[in-house]
Structures are given as structure tokens and as C-alpha cells.
Scaffold this motif. Sequence first.
Motif, PDB file in Angstrom:
ATOM      1  N   THR A  19       0.849  -1.184   0.000  1.00 54.61           N
ATOM      2  CA  THR A  19       0.000   0.000   0.000  1.00 54.61           C
ATOM      3  C   THR A  19       0.892   1.243   0.000  1.00 54.61           C
ATOM      4  O   THR A  19       2.123   1.150   0.132  1.00 54.61           O
ATOM      5  CB  THR A  19      -0.922   0.037   1.221  1.00 54.61           C
ATOM      6  N   ASP A  20       0.257   2.388  -0.121  1.00 56.03           N
ATOM      7  CA  ASP A  20       1.002   3.642  -0.059  1.00 56.03           C
ATOM      8  C   ASP A  20       1.745   3.778   1.266  1.00 56.03           C
ATOM      9  O   ASP A  20       2.839   4.358   1.319  1.00 56.03           O
ATOM     10  CB  ASP A  20       0.056   4.831  -0.261  1.00 56.03           C
ATOM     11  N   ARG A  21       1.192   3.238   2.342  1.00 61.00           N
ATOM     12  CA  ARG A  21       1.855   3.327   3.648  1.00 61.00           C
ATOM     13  C   ARG A  21       3.131   2.509   3.697  1.00 61.00           C
ATOM     14  O   ARG A  21       4.054   2.802   4.464  1.00 61.00           O
ATOM     15  CB  ARG A  21       0.910   2.862   4.754  1.00 61.00           C
ATOM     16  N   ASP A  22       3.205   1.445   2.890  1.00 60.46           N
ATOM     17  CA  ASP A  22       4.412   0.630   2.827  1.00 60.46           C
ATOM     18  C   ASP A  22       5.494   1.301   1.983  1.00 60.46           C
ATOM     19  O   ASP A  22       6.694   1.135   2.251  1.00 60.46           O
ATOM     20  CB  ASP A  22       4.099  -0.740   2.215  1.00 60.46           C
ATOM     21  N   VAL A  23       5.080   2.026   0.965  1.00 59.62           N
ATOM     22  CA  VAL A  23       6.007   2.539  -0.043  1.00 59.62           C
ATOM     23  C   VAL A  23       6.474   3.958   0.255  1.00 59.62           C
ATOM     24  O   VAL A  23       7.674   4.265   0.166  1.00 59.62           O
ATOM     25  CB  VAL A  23       5.345   2.490  -1.444  1.00 59.62           C
ATOM     26  N   LEU A  24       5.547   4.825   0.624  1.00 58.32           N
ATOM     27  CA  LEU A  24       5.868   6.253   0.761  1.00 58.32           C
ATOM     28  C   LEU A  24       6.249   6.586   2.203  1.00 58.32           C
ATOM     29  O   LEU A  24       5.653   7.439   2.841  1.00 58.32           O
ATOM     30  CB  LEU A  24       4.682   7.092   0.296  1.00 58.32           C
ATOM     31  N   THR A  25       7.276   5.924   2.706  1.00 65.26           N
ATOM     32  CA  THR A  25       7.707   6.112   4.086  1.00 65.26           C
ATOM     33  C   THR A  25       8.722   7.246   4.223  1.00 65.26           C
ATOM     34  O   THR A  25       9.025   7.668   5.337  1.00 65.26           O
ATOM     35  CB  THR A  25       8.333   4.819   4.627  1.00 65.26           C
ATOM     36  N   LYS A  26       9.267   7.717   3.114  1.00 62.24           N
ATOM     37  CA  LYS A  26      10.221   8.822   3.079  1.00 62.24           C
ATOM     38  C   LYS A  26       9.750   9.813   2.022  1.00 62.24           C
ATOM     39  O   LYS A  26       8.833   9.511   1.243  1.00 62.24           O
ATOM     40  CB  LYS A  26      11.620   8.298   2.697  1.00 62.24           C
ATOM     41  N   PRO A  27      10.362  10.986   1.949  1.00 66.87           N
ATOM     42  CA  PRO A  27      10.065  11.843   0.800  1.00 66.87           C
ATOM     43  C   PRO A  27      10.247  11.036  -0.486  1.00 66.87           C
ATOM     44  O   PRO A  27      11.250  10.339  -0.652  1.00 66.87           O
ATOM     45  CB  PRO A  27      11.107  12.958   0.921  1.00 66.87           C
ATOM     46  N   SER A  28       9.268  11.122  -1.383  1.00 67.45           N
ATOM     47  CA  SER A  28       9.266  10.251  -2.559  1.00 67.45           C
ATOM     48  C   SER A  28       8.905  11.029  -3.818  1.00 67.45           C
ATOM     49  O   SER A  28       8.057  11.925  -3.790  1.00 67.45           O
ATOM     50  CB  SER A  28       8.261   9.105  -2.379  1.00 67.45           C
ATOM     51  N   LEU A  29       9.543  10.652  -4.909  1.00 71.60           N
ATOM     52  CA  LEU A  29       9.224  11.181  -6.226  1.00 71.60           C
ATOM     53  C   LEU A  29       8.495  10.090  -6.991  1.00 71.60           C
ATOM     54  O   LEU A  29       9.070   9.042  -7.295  1.00 71.60           O
ATOM     55  CB  LEU A  29      10.496  11.599  -6.970  1.00 71.60           C
ATOM     56  N   VAL A  30       7.217  10.314  -7.289  1.00 70.51           N
ATOM     57  CA  VAL A  30       6.348   9.297  -7.885  1.00 70.51           C
ATOM     58  C   VAL A  30       6.074   9.653  -9.344  1.00 70.51           C
ATOM     59  O   VAL A  30       5.696  10.790  -9.659  1.00 70.51           O
ATOM     60  CB  VAL A  30       5.023   9.193  -7.111  1.00 70.51           C
ATOM     61  N   TYR A  31       6.232   8.650 -10.213  1.00 69.30           N
ATOM     62  CA  TYR A  31       6.032   8.849 -11.652  1.00 69.30           C
ATOM     63  C   TYR A  31       5.210   7.693 -12.206  1.00 69.30           C
ATOM     64  O   TYR A  31       5.456   6.531 -11.878  1.00 69.30           O
ATOM     65  CB  TYR A  31       7.389   8.905 -12.353  1.00 69.30           C
ATOM     66  N   PHE A  32       4.254   8.005 -13.067  1.00 70.76           N
ATOM     67  CA  PHE A  32       3.449   6.991 -13.753  1.00 70.76           C
ATOM     68  C   PHE A  32       3.954   6.841 -15.190  1.00 70.76           C
ATOM     69  O   PHE A  32       4.009   7.824 -15.940  1.00 70.76           O
ATOM     70  CB  PHE A  32       1.971   7.404 -13.786  1.00 70.76           C
ATOM     71  N   GLY A  33       4.311   5.604 -15.568  1.00 68.03           N
ATOM     72  CA  GLY A  33       4.798   5.369 -16.926  1.00 68.03           C
ATOM     73  C   GLY A  33       4.772   3.885 -17.233  1.00 68.03           C
ATOM     74  O   GLY A  33       4.030   3.125 -16.617  1.00 68.03           O
ATOM     75  N   TYR A  34       5.618   3.456 -18.169  1.00 68.45           N
ATOM     76  CA  TYR A  34       5.690   2.032 -18.488  1.00 68.45           C
ATOM     77  C   TYR A  34       7.057   1.704 -19.054  1.00 68.45           C
ATOM     78  O   TYR A  34       7.717   2.541 -19.668  1.00 68.45           O
ATOM     79  CB  TYR A  34       4.567   1.607 -19.440  1.00 68.45           C
ATOM     80  N   THR A  35       7.510   0.480 -18.824  1.00 64.77           N
ATOM     81  CA  THR A  35       8.890   0.121 -19.144  1.00 64.77           C
ATOM     82  C   THR A  35       9.140  -0.010 -20.638  1.00 64.77           C
ATOM     83  O   THR A  35      10.284   0.112 -21.070  1.00 64.77           O
ATOM     84  CB  THR A  35       9.298  -1.199 -18.466  1.00 64.77           C
ATOM     85  N   PHE A  36       8.112  -0.259 -21.433  1.00 63.37           N
ATOM     86  CA  PHE A  36       8.283  -0.392 -22.873  1.00 63.37           C
ATOM     87  C   PHE A  36       8.238   0.964 -23.576  1.00 63.37           C
ATOM     88  O   PHE A  36       8.337   1.029 -24.794  1.00 63.37           O
ATOM     89  CB  PHE A  36       7.215  -1.322 -23.458  1.00 63.37           C
ATOM     90  N   CYS A  37       8.081   2.029 -22.831  1.00 67.74           N
ATOM     91  CA  CYS A  37       8.074   3.388 -23.374  1.00 67.74           C
ATOM     92  C   CYS A  37       9.397   3.629 -24.106  1.00 67.74           C
ATOM     93  O   CYS A  37      10.468   3.414 -23.532  1.00 67.74           O
ATOM     94  CB  CYS A  37       7.905   4.376 -22.226  1.00 67.74           C
ATOM     95  N   PRO A  38       9.364   4.048 -25.379  1.00 60.97           N
ATOM     96  CA  PRO A  38      10.591   4.118 -26.164  1.00 60.97           C
ATOM     97  C   PRO A  38      11.560   5.220 -25.758  1.00 60.97           C
ATOM     98  O   PRO A  38      12.766   5.062 -25.931  1.00 60.97           O
ATOM     99  CB  PRO A  38      10.082   4.339 -27.592  1.00 60.97           C
ATOM    100  N   ASP A  39      11.075   6.339 -25.240  1.00 56.37           N
ATOM    101  CA  ASP A  39      12.008   7.427 -24.945  1.00 56.37           C
ATOM    102  C   ASP A  39      11.590   8.309 -23.771  1.00 56.37           C
ATOM    103  O   ASP A  39      12.419   8.672 -22.949  1.00 56.37           O
ATOM    104  CB  ASP A  39      12.225   8.307 -26.188  1.00 56.37           C
ATOM    105  N   ILE A  40      10.314   8.654 -23.660  1.00 57.81           N
ATOM    106  CA  ILE A  40       9.879   9.610 -22.655  1.00 57.81           C
ATOM    107  C   ILE A  40      10.139   9.105 -21.234  1.00 57.81           C
ATOM    108  O   ILE A  40      10.758   9.796 -20.412  1.00 57.81           O
ATOM    109  CB  ILE A  40       8.378   9.931 -22.818  1.00 57.81           C
TER     110      ILE A  40
END
Length: 210
Positions: free
Chosen positions: A65-86
Amino acid sequence: MSISPSRIAIASGSAIAILLVGIFAVTQQHGSDPFANCRQSVIAGGSGAVGGAFTLVDEDGRTVTDRDVLTKPSLVYFGYTFCPDICPADMGRNVEAVDVLDEMGYDVTPVFISVDPRRDTPEVLKEWTDYLHPRLIGLTGTEAQIRAAANAYKTYYKAPENPDDDYYLVDHMTQTYLMLPGQGFVEFYSRETSSQKLAESVACFVDAAR
């Protein structure tokens, strides 16, 4: 003259990003904002209107959950690994900023949430994130879980429902969100922000939150 699907996806994503940035940019009274000296943007409805609880699957296959992951200051980005460049460029900037912050004495976690669960299995995410940065956390999940997280963060993405091959593109926004423990969402950054400027801004918010 024909236009490639990648250019169409990037153009439509950029148009939506510009629209939402315009929605975010409304007047806010700085007197009630503890981060007024740090903030470069203002948020419609206040910063509490963006972000929230999520349940996803990390790169080791664990439900988190977010409580497990965002335990410190965090930079969150939504994307995908097959994205060619962006996505590689944006995440490269984010993890570079994290390294700059390390040198400044700030411990910040980079987080990557996939909007392409069809291809981004935990195994794929793990290989991709480990290559970019040892502390980068990769998250995926079911379509419903990812849609709920994207809705909470007021971000947009659209994948083809029935792709013809494995090389399809996913249209998505490219903002990076700064999340602080105890505060939640406090700022977002466009892809034009340099790693140095990003690091300086994050440091300002972290100091203001202390």
C-alpha cells in the motif's frame, strides 16, 4: 505525409498534460500554505486533492500500500517500461535528482508506477528499475488497482484495449509528484525541470516540513 503512432501518442499526452496543468494553476492564498516559499505551482482544491491511498504489487510480487512505499520523501512517476524514450528520460532525470539529494544529505525514494500491467509484470519491472537505480521502487498491479491509483493522483493514461502486437504505445501524462510523509502530495514537476532544479525544490519542501 503519414504520422507515426508514437507522435500521435506523445502529442495527445502533451495536450492533456497542458490542460491539467492549466486546471492546477489557480490562485491560492500563500498565507495558509506552509510551503509557499518552495512552491512553483498551485493546486485546485489544495494539495489534498491529489494523491491518496493505493494498493499495488511491487517488483518482488508483494502486495503493498502507499503506507508501505511512501515512508520517506518520494518522487512518484506513472509510466511504463516499454516506453521508447519519454519514460527512460524522465526517470533518468528523477534518479539523477535523487543522487544529487543524497550528496546534499536528503534521503528521497524514487517510485515508478506502471500504467501497462499487461506487459509490466513484477519480473519485468525489477529488471528495469534495478538497471536505473538501486533504490527505485517499481509498482504494478491489476488494471483496476492501477486505474484507482491514477485517479487518486489525477493523472491520465490510455492503453489500447486489443493491441495488434507487443509494441503498442501507452498514452500517459508525464508529471512527477513529490510526496512527503505526514503531508501527502505537495508539488508536481514537469519533464522540463532539470535534475538540479528538481533536487533544490525537493530539499526546500523537506526542510519546510521539518
